[in-house]
Design a protein around this motif. Structure first.
Motif, mmCIF file in Angstrom:
data_model
loop_
_atom_site.group_PDB
_atom_site.id
_atom_site.type_symbol
_atom_site.label_atom_id
_atom_site.label_comp_id
_atom_site.label_asym_id
_atom_site.label_seq_id
_atom_site.Cartn_x
_atom_site.Cartn_y
_atom_site.Cartn_z
ATOM 1 N N THR A 9 0.831 -1.195 0.000
ATOM 2 C CA THR A 9 0.000 0.000 0.000
ATOM 3 C C THR A 9 0.872 1.253 0.000
ATOM 4 O O THR A 9 1.768 1.395 0.835
ATOM 5 N N PRO A 10 0.634 2.176 -0.941
ATOM 6 C CA PRO A 10 1.479 3.375 -1.005
ATOM 7 C C PRO A 10 1.275 4.269 0.211
ATOM 8 O O PRO A 10 0.211 4.292 0.823
ATOM 9 N N SER A 11 2.321 5.004 0.559
ATOM 10 C CA SER A 11 2.214 5.940 1.680
ATOM 11 C C SER A 11 1.850 7.334 1.191
ATOM 12 O O SER A 11 1.580 8.219 2.006
ATOM 13 N N ILE A 33 -6.354 6.247 11.133
ATOM 14 C CA ILE A 33 -5.708 6.594 9.868
ATOM 15 C C ILE A 33 -4.487 5.698 9.686
ATOM 16 O O ILE A 33 -3.642 5.608 10.586
ATOM 17 N N PRO A 34 -4.359 5.003 8.556
ATOM 18 C CA PRO A 34 -3.209 4.117 8.354
ATOM 19 C C PRO A 34 -1.875 4.846 8.496
ATOM 20 O O PRO A 34 -1.742 6.025 8.146
ATOM 21 N N ALA A 35 -0.908 4.138 9.013
ATOM 22 C CA ALA A 35 0.424 4.710 9.241
ATOM 23 C C ALA A 35 1.014 5.229 7.933
ATOM 24 O O ALA A 35 0.947 4.567 6.894
ATOM 25 N N GLY A 36 1.583 6.417 7.981
ATOM 26 C CA GLY A 36 2.216 7.007 6.817
ATOM 27 C C GLY A 36 1.302 7.878 5.987
ATOM 28 O O GLY A 36 1.770 8.637 5.144
ATOM 29 N N TRP A 37 -0.008 7.775 6.189
ATOM 30 C CA TRP A 37 -0.956 8.600 5.454
ATOM 31 C C TRP A 37 -1.140 9.921 6.210
ATOM 32 O O TRP A 37 -0.963 9.995 7.424
ATOM 33 N N ARG A 38 -1.543 10.960 5.476
ATOM 34 C CA ARG A 38 -1.767 12.266 6.097
ATOM 35 C C ARG A 38 -3.254 12.530 6.265
ATOM 36 O O ARG A 38 -4.032 12.397 5.320
ATOM 37 N N ALA A 39 -3.645 12.896 7.468
ATOM 38 C CA ALA A 39 -5.037 13.270 7.747
ATOM 39 C C ALA A 39 -5.200 14.764 7.544
ATOM 40 O O ALA A 39 -4.502 15.567 8.172
ATOM 41 N N LEU A 40 -6.130 15.152 6.660
ATOM 42 C CA LEU A 40 -6.457 16.555 6.424
ATOM 43 C C LEU A 40 -7.829 16.820 7.032
ATOM 44 O O LEU A 40 -8.861 16.490 6.445
ATOM 45 N N VAL A 41 -7.866 17.376 8.212
ATOM 46 C CA VAL A 41 -9.126 17.700 8.875
ATOM 47 C C VAL A 41 -9.543 19.094 8.412
ATOM 48 O O VAL A 41 -8.854 20.084 8.689
ATOM 49 N N ALA A 82 -0.898 14.503 -2.187
ATOM 50 C CA ALA A 82 -0.597 13.098 -2.442
ATOM 51 C C ALA A 82 -1.164 12.649 -3.785
ATOM 52 O O ALA A 82 -2.107 13.254 -4.310
ATOM 53 N N GLY A 83 -0.618 11.594 -4.313
ATOM 54 C CA GLY A 83 -1.101 11.070 -5.586
ATOM 55 C C GLY A 83 -2.493 10.499 -5.493
ATOM 56 O O GLY A 83 -3.272 10.556 -6.445
ATOM 57 N N ILE A 84 -2.835 9.913 -4.348
ATOM 58 C CA ILE A 84 -4.163 9.340 -4.121
ATOM 59 C C ILE A 84 -4.813 10.073 -2.958
ATOM 60 O O ILE A 84 -4.181 10.323 -1.924
ATOM 61 N N VAL A 85 -6.081 10.432 -3.140
ATOM 62 C CA VAL A 85 -6.837 11.141 -2.105
ATOM 63 C C VAL A 85 -8.045 10.300 -1.707
ATOM 64 O O VAL A 85 -8.755 9.765 -2.567
ATOM 65 N N LEU A 99 -9.993 2.037 4.231
ATOM 66 C CA LEU A 99 -9.589 2.610 2.952
ATOM 67 C C LEU A 99 -8.363 1.918 2.358
ATOM 68 O O LEU A 99 -8.050 2.121 1.177
ATOM 69 N N VAL A 100 -7.658 1.114 3.119
ATOM 70 C CA VAL A 100 -6.438 0.479 2.613
ATOM 71 C C VAL A 100 -6.700 -0.334 1.350
ATOM 72 O O VAL A 100 -6.019 -0.144 0.331
ATOM 73 N N PRO A 101 -7.662 -1.262 1.328
ATOM 74 C CA PRO A 101 -7.905 -1.997 0.071
ATOM 75 C C PRO A 101 -8.430 -1.111 -1.048
ATOM 76 O O PRO A 101 -8.209 -1.409 -2.228
ATOM 77 N N PHE A 102 -9.125 -0.010 -0.711
ATOM 78 C CA PHE A 102 -9.575 0.937 -1.736
ATOM 79 C C PHE A 102 -8.356 1.541 -2.440
ATOM 80 O O PHE A 102 -8.298 1.611 -3.671
ATOM 81 N N VAL A 103 -7.399 1.988 -1.625
ATOM 82 C CA VAL A 103 -6.191 2.596 -2.180
ATOM 83 C C VAL A 103 -5.400 1.569 -2.992
ATOM 84 O O VAL A 103 -4.872 1.876 -4.073
ATOM 85 N N ASP A 104 -5.316 0.348 -2.497
ATOM 86 C CA ASP A 104 -4.621 -0.706 -3.238
ATOM 87 C C ASP A 104 -5.239 -0.907 -4.618
ATOM 88 O O ASP A 104 -4.535 -1.096 -5.614
ATOM 89 N N GLU A 105 -6.568 -0.858 -4.666
ATOM 90 C CA GLU A 105 -7.267 -1.077 -5.927
ATOM 91 C C GLU A 105 -6.989 0.054 -6.921
ATOM 92 O O GLU A 105 -6.762 -0.190 -8.114
ATOM 93 N N VAL A 106 -6.986 1.284 -6.421
ATOM 94 C CA VAL A 106 -6.666 2.418 -7.288
ATOM 95 C C VAL A 106 -5.203 2.364 -7.707
ATOM 96 O O VAL A 106 -4.857 2.561 -8.881
#
Length: 267
Positions: A9-11, A33-41, A82-85, A99-106
């Motif tokens: 899974t990309p970071s 929130i998965p490790a390495g991802w950025r949370a934008l509140v 990021a490349g994926i939002v 969202l991890v498998p969603f991101v993997d699919e994209v």
């Protein structure tokens, strides 16, 4: 959901979390929130200290003074790098770890936009009037686009540059629906997967009543009445090819503001 064979899974992922008075839910949501991802509140005018709490918990806080679910979501999208939002509600009704498998699919190129189909886990998670409104919208969407989706839920993932190229203009409850409609018009591959849905923390800002639900339905009906969009560029089949970000065209006025929704769709 069937597993997707891909690289780890990309970071390089940003998660947009529209927020209006969600201090009670923020600790749980941000911890998921998965490790390495950025949370934008994206704080949309909270008065309960949500912005300060989110910052203390390590999130990047974006301030969007104009009220409206779409306004908050789009502020997050335009801030993302990021490349994926991803998008997720900030009320603890949905687990951002899903969202991890969603991101993997994209990331693997198996889909361009991945949506979560909400499946209530407990009684009271999804009131009858909200389900009815969502069903009506799904049927209208099918007639408009041919997509056989069952839900227009807020949990979703896509590549950032193509999302910006859609030229989304709705700043009310219709934002999530407009994203799907314009993506369909552009020939995107859109998939839907079941996700558990929990009772939200706090009261719904829009769809806690029949009146609020049908007001959201009317907002979205206007989106469905729009002619096929020419915004953005048709998908070329290569999700790894990204051009420069495309802003909303000048002279395209966004829809008016409205009370901040939770999920932007009946729930």
């Amino acid at each position: 959901m069937k597993p997707v064979t891909t690289s780890p899974t990309p970071s390089d992922v940003d998660v947009v979390l529209p927020c209006l008075n969600e201090a009670g839910a923020l600790p749980w949501v941000l911890a998921r929130i998965p490790a390495g991802w950025r949370a934008l509140v994206v704080d949309n005018g909270s008065t309960d200290g949500s912005a300060e709490l989110a910052r203390e918990l390590g999130a990047t806080v974006v301030h969007e003074p104009r009220r409206g679910f779409g306004a908050a979501c789009h502020a997050g999208l335009t801030t993302a790098t990021a490349g994926i939002v991803c998008f997720c509600d900030c009320d603890a009704s949905l687990d951002p770890a899903l969202l991890v498998p969603f991101v993997d699919e994209v990331h693997a190129g198996a889909a361009d936009l991945v949506l979560g189909r909400r499946r209530p886990e407990r009684r009271g998670a999804w009131p009858a009037h909200a389900r009815a409104g969502n069903l009506a919208l799904a049927r209208m969407l099918r007639r408009r686009t041919g997509l056989r989706l069952h839900d227009l839920g807020p949990l979703r993932a896509a590549r950032r540059a193509p999302l910006l190229a859609l030229g989304l203009t709705d700043r009310r409850s219709g934002y999530p629906l407009q994203m799907v409609v314009r993506a369909a018009d552009a020939g995107w591959r859109i998939t839907e997967h079941d996700v558990p849905y929990l009772p939200r923390t706090g009261a719904s800002k829009v769809t806690g009543t029949w009146r609020g639900t049908w007001q959201a339905v009317r907002d979205m009906s206007r989106v469905l009445a729009e002619p096929p969009s020419q915004s953005g560029v048709p998908h070329n089949g290569d999700p790894h090819t990204e051009g420069p970000d495309t802003p909303v065209p000048h002279g395209t006025a966004p829809h008016g503001t409205a009370p901040h929704g939770t999920g932007g769709v009946p729930r």
